[in-house]
Design an enzyme around this catalytic site. Sequence first.
Site, PDB file in Angstrom:
ATOM      1  N   HIS A  37       0.854  -1.192   0.000  1.00  0.00           N
ATOM      2  CA  HIS A  37       0.000   0.000   0.000  1.00  0.00           C
ATOM      3  C   HIS A  37       0.883   1.233   0.000  1.00  0.00           C
ATOM      4  O   HIS A  37       2.090   1.137   0.247  1.00  0.00           O
ATOM      5  CB  HIS A  37      -0.877   0.006   1.257  1.00  0.00           C
ATOM      6  CG  HIS A  37      -0.058   0.132   2.514  1.00  0.00           C
ATOM      7  ND1 HIS A  37       0.535  -0.962   3.113  1.00  0.00           N
ATOM      8  CD2 HIS A  37       0.296   1.201   3.255  1.00  0.00           C
ATOM      9  CE1 HIS A  37       1.225  -0.553   4.171  1.00  0.00           C
ATOM     10  NE2 HIS A  37       1.095   0.763   4.283  1.00  0.00           N
ATOM     11  N   HIS A 121       5.933   6.288  -0.756  1.00  0.00           N
ATOM     12  CA  HIS A 121       6.701   5.060  -1.019  1.00  0.00           C
ATOM     13  C   HIS A 121       5.818   3.848  -0.761  1.00  0.00           C
ATOM     14  O   HIS A 121       4.797   3.966  -0.074  1.00  0.00           O
ATOM     15  CB  HIS A 121       7.937   5.015  -0.103  1.00  0.00           C
ATOM     16  CG  HIS A 121       7.587   4.939   1.350  1.00  0.00           C
ATOM     17  ND1 HIS A 121       7.268   6.062   2.092  1.00  0.00           N
ATOM     18  CD2 HIS A 121       7.460   3.883   2.188  1.00  0.00           C
ATOM     19  CE1 HIS A 121       6.988   5.699   3.328  1.00  0.00           C
ATOM     20  NE2 HIS A 121       7.088   4.373   3.418  1.00  0.00           N
TER      21      HIS A 121
HETATM   22  P1  ATP Z   1       4.669  -3.615  11.751  1.00  0.00           P
HETATM   23  O1  ATP Z   1       4.472  -2.427  12.684  1.00  0.00           O
HETATM   24  O2  ATP Z   1       4.282  -4.923  12.351  1.00  0.00           O
HETATM   25  O3  ATP Z   1       5.990  -3.610  11.083  1.00  0.00           O
HETATM   26  P2  ATP Z   1       3.261  -2.047   9.807  1.00  0.00           P
HETATM   27  O4  ATP Z   1       4.246  -0.976  10.136  1.00  0.00           O
HETATM   28  O5  ATP Z   1       3.037  -2.371   8.376  1.00  0.00           O
HETATM   29  O6  ATP Z   1       3.600  -3.389  10.564  1.00  0.00           O
HETATM   30  P3  ATP Z   1       1.462  -0.389  11.231  1.00  0.00           P
HETATM   31  O7  ATP Z   1       2.536  -0.100  12.248  1.00  0.00           O
HETATM   32  O8  ATP Z   1       0.072  -0.561  11.730  1.00  0.00           O
HETATM   33  O9  ATP Z   1       1.836  -1.690  10.429  1.00  0.00           O
HETATM   34  O10 ATP Z   1       1.517   0.780  10.170  1.00  0.00           O
HETATM   35  C1  ATP Z   1       0.551   0.915   9.149  1.00  0.00           C
HETATM   36  C2  ATP Z   1       1.112   1.865   8.094  1.00  0.00           C
HETATM   37  O11 ATP Z   1       1.406   3.128   8.702  1.00  0.00           O
HETATM   38  C3  ATP Z   1       2.431   1.402   7.471  1.00  0.00           C
HETATM   39  O12 ATP Z   1       2.481   1.912   6.150  1.00  0.00           O
HETATM   40  C4  ATP Z   1       3.482   2.077   8.296  1.00  0.00           C
HETATM   41  O13 ATP Z   1       4.671   2.291   7.572  1.00  0.00           O
HETATM   42  C5  ATP Z   1       2.807   3.404   8.608  1.00  0.00           C
HETATM   43  N1  ATP Z   1       3.240   3.919   9.907  1.00  0.00           N
HETATM   44  C6  ATP Z   1       3.259   3.249  11.072  1.00  0.00           C
HETATM   45  N2  ATP Z   1       3.691   4.012  12.088  1.00  0.00           N
HETATM   46  C7  ATP Z   1       3.948   5.223  11.550  1.00  0.00           C
HETATM   47  C8  ATP Z   1       4.405   6.465  12.079  1.00  0.00           C
HETATM   48  N3  ATP Z   1       4.705   6.621  13.360  1.00  0.00           N
HETATM   49  N4  ATP Z   1       4.545   7.492  11.220  1.00  0.00           N
HETATM   50  C9  ATP Z   1       4.259   7.362   9.914  1.00  0.00           C
HETATM   51  N5  ATP Z   1       3.817   6.224   9.360  1.00  0.00           N
HETATM   52  C10 ATP Z   1       3.652   5.166  10.153  1.00  0.00           C
END
Ligand code: ATP
Length: 207
Positions: A37, A121
């Site tokens: 995504h 990205h």
């Molecule tokens: P995991 O945390 O298990 O690695 P994930 O990062 O894909 O999985 P989430 O942490 O729920 O899952 O994040 C969902 C989306 O939001 C992802 O695209 C992630 O890169 C983005 N994201 C997560 N935390 C942040 C943040 N603090 N700031 C910006 N983007 C974020």
Amino acid sequence: MNRLFVALALPDHVRAALSGLRRGFPGARWVAEENFHLTLRFIGEVDNRAMDDIAEELDRVREPGFDLELDGFGSFETKGKVRALWARILASEDLNHLQRKIDTALDAVGVARETRRFKPHVTLARFRDAPLDRVNELICEASPFSAGPFPIGSFTLFRSFLHRDGPVYRPEMVYPLDGDAFSDPYFDEFRDDDEYDFQDENAVPSH
Ligand code: ATP
Ligand code: MG
């Protein structure tokens, strides 16, 4: 609590192409094919009431659809170690515009602003402590890579469930661009998918 983010879902053929980039790499956690995504805005943990407000405010965003293109790779590093490998989105003023509209919509419901500049990205893999030169080799092996142009006809409010074996993202609401649900290429796909049951008790009412 609900862990939310706003993102663009990608067409099946683009996710399949991204999935083909997956290769053996020590310590890499590759993103599952169904999960690729483009995050427009991470919201974080909110209660049900805030989720309703967010869903409603996003519904006011009215923007046209547009095309996107993927080309090449990039990485995020901290302290000389690579944390993420991603596919690059070709610069798009339409995309930036939509992202700003979503930011403004979320300001209205009190979601804290992201302080970092928007850097579009598609994350392919996350690493624990991968050395830059090894990741650069991986990028060389996978290059050249491009996909699209492909149409973006909606944006999605996703709910994220973090599990030990990887996150599950569930679309809570799909917002058509152009304001016409039936012109949206992903709408039927989500609606017909048993895993994504919009009728369940967690679904956010559109009004
Ligand atoms: P995991 O945390 O298990 O690695 P994930 O990062 O894909 O999985 P989430 O942490 O729920 O899952 O994040 C969902 C989306 O939001 C992802 O695209 C992630 O890169 C983005 N994201 C997560 N935390 C942040 C943040 N603090 N700031 C910006 N983007 C974020
Ligand atoms: Mg995360």
